[in-house]
Design an enzyme around this catalytic site. Sequence first.
Site, PDB file in Angstrom:
ATOM      1  N   HIS A 151     -10.785   5.684  18.263  1.00 56.53           N
ATOM      2  CA  HIS A 151     -11.938   4.868  18.587  1.00 56.53           C
ATOM      3  C   HIS A 151     -11.675   3.369  18.434  1.00 56.53           C
ATOM      4  O   HIS A 151     -10.773   2.948  17.713  1.00 56.53           O
ATOM      5  CB  HIS A 151     -13.144   5.263  17.721  1.00 56.53           C
ATOM      6  CG  HIS A 151     -12.854   5.237  16.252  1.00 56.53           C
ATOM      7  ND1 HIS A 151     -12.420   6.363  15.566  1.00 56.53           N
ATOM      8  CD2 HIS A 151     -12.942   4.245  15.328  1.00 56.53           C
ATOM      9  CE1 HIS A 151     -12.258   6.055  14.288  1.00 56.53           C
ATOM     10  NE2 HIS A 151     -12.561   4.770  14.125  1.00 56.53           N
ATOM     11  N   ARG A 155      -7.150  12.127  11.618  1.00 56.72           N
ATOM     12  CA  ARG A 155      -8.439  12.627  12.112  1.00 56.72           C
ATOM     13  C   ARG A 155      -9.305  11.507  12.674  1.00 56.72           C
ATOM     14  O   ARG A 155     -10.072  11.703  13.613  1.00 56.72           O
ATOM     15  CB  ARG A 155      -9.204  13.334  10.991  1.00 56.72           C
ATOM     16  CG  ARG A 155      -9.601  12.405   9.857  1.00 56.72           C
ATOM     17  CD  ARG A 155     -10.593  12.992   8.873  1.00 56.72           C
ATOM     18  NE  ARG A 155     -10.887  12.014   7.826  1.00 56.72           N
ATOM     19  CZ  ARG A 155     -11.847  11.097   7.910  1.00 56.72           C
ATOM     20  NH1 ARG A 155     -12.613  11.030   8.971  1.00 56.72           N
ATOM     21  NH2 ARG A 155     -12.043  10.230   6.920  1.00 56.72           N
ATOM     22  N   TRP A 175      -8.443  -2.321   0.288  1.00 50.60           N
ATOM     23  CA  TRP A 175      -9.274  -1.284  -0.308  1.00 50.60           C
ATOM     24  C   TRP A 175     -10.441  -1.859  -1.102  1.00 50.60           C
ATOM     25  O   TRP A 175     -11.200  -1.096  -1.728  1.00 50.60           O
ATOM     26  CB  TRP A 175      -8.423  -0.389  -1.217  1.00 50.60           C
ATOM     27  CG  TRP A 175      -7.611   0.624  -0.472  1.00 50.60           C
ATOM     28  CD1 TRP A 175      -6.328   0.506  -0.034  1.00 50.60           C
ATOM     29  CD2 TRP A 175      -8.048   1.930  -0.076  1.00 50.60           C
ATOM     30  NE1 TRP A 175      -5.925   1.643   0.620  1.00 50.60           N
ATOM     31  CE2 TRP A 175      -6.962   2.545   0.607  1.00 50.60           C
ATOM     32  CE3 TRP A 175      -9.249   2.634  -0.212  1.00 50.60           C
ATOM     33  CZ2 TRP A 175      -7.040   3.826   1.135  1.00 50.60           C
ATOM     34  CZ3 TRP A 175      -9.321   3.927   0.309  1.00 50.60           C
ATOM     35  CH2 TRP A 175      -8.226   4.508   0.979  1.00 50.60           C
ATOM     36  N   ASP A 227      -8.908   4.171  13.809  1.00 50.08           N
ATOM     37  CA  ASP A 227      -9.448   2.848  14.155  1.00 50.08           C
ATOM     38  C   ASP A 227      -8.341   2.083  14.880  1.00 50.08           C
ATOM     39  O   ASP A 227      -7.400   1.581  14.261  1.00 50.08           O
ATOM     40  CB  ASP A 227      -9.872   2.153  12.856  1.00 50.08           C
ATOM     41  CG  ASP A 227     -10.155   0.664  13.012  1.00 50.08           C
ATOM     42  OD1 ASP A 227     -10.175   0.171  14.156  1.00 50.08           O
ATOM     43  OD2 ASP A 227     -10.352   0.001  11.978  1.00 50.08           O
ATOM     44  N   GLU A 245       0.833  -1.202   0.000  1.00 51.31           N
ATOM     45  CA  GLU A 245       0.000   0.000   0.000  1.00 51.31           C
ATOM     46  C   GLU A 245       0.868   1.253   0.000  1.00 51.31           C
ATOM     47  O   GLU A 245       0.577   2.228  -0.707  1.00 51.31           O
ATOM     48  CB  GLU A 245      -0.939   0.017   1.203  1.00 51.31           C
ATOM     49  CG  GLU A 245      -1.891   1.208   1.174  1.00 51.31           C
ATOM     50  CD  GLU A 245      -2.549   1.496   2.508  1.00 51.31           C
ATOM     51  OE1 GLU A 245      -3.765   1.737   2.532  1.00 51.31           O
ATOM     52  OE2 GLU A 245      -1.834   1.509   3.542  1.00 51.31           O
TER      53      GLU A 245
END
Length: 306
Positions: A248, A207, A91, A210, A69
């Site tokens: 999060h 921003r 993706w 995960d 990637e």
Amino acid sequence: MGSTEARHDEHEYLDLVRRVLSEGETRDDRTGTGTLSIFAPPALRFSLANNTLPLLTTKRVFLRGVIEELLWFVHGCTDSKILSEKKVGIWDGNGSKAFLESRGLGHRREGDLGPVYGFQWRHFGAEYKDCDTDYTGQGVDQLKECIYKIMHNPTDRRIIMSAWNPKDIPLMALPPCHLLCQFYVHLPPHDAPSTQRPKLSCLMFQRSADLGLGIPFNIASYALLTHMIARATNTEAHELIMQLGDAHVYRDHVDALQTQLMREPRAFPRLRWAREDIQDIEAFTYDDFVVEDYNPWPTIPMKMSV
């Protein structure tokens, strides 16, 4: 007397996961999965000195996917099928026809993600047509500009690369999560030996973070990018700092992460280059990355929310 052994950098990540699990605010999210979230935790810091690669050891990270990637970004590619053909499916969900249609991008062929990361790194401001167009010489090549400044104006406070382009966000299958990085060159003291090289650090802002699936990948990716740029600029990789916004844990990752938190980190691996003479950032290939002594705990399956 207490132990003087240095604290393992992986605890930066593990402690953040513990905090989110215990203190996180319950929130809805775009994917419908639901998260536990905190905002703007203290920055994560990982040493890159002595060719260290902060590849998490409390679970196996998909290193081949990270490298493929990253090279895809560096070459400005926006076609997810290029990664799929290399058995890297990270993706695929965002490049599916159904997902593109849900974003109002159904006119694009499957796999055409729009002007995502690599396009912004290498062609910022160019008009995006499709993933098959040759954009050579179009837009601002931020990656090459950063490399030039590191080599020729190392105290510049504008060695910055941004993937956040508000004009292009409606054209993207997914707006960038890791959206900005700034490089800093630590110059040797004036009385240092002439053989002592400058050191290179990277500060990245993300921003949307995960913590279960994304952040282990992102830590490795920006560490490798810093090592690559250090090789191309004859500097030494020094430190990766990551500042997160919305940090999060997806609700369906909680059990897996609790398993991971029971594991004790092991020594980080080292990065060695198969070729020592690489000077062009585009010259790196997958076979150039030799990661030695990676001995992680087993993989912990987690579902990706799309």
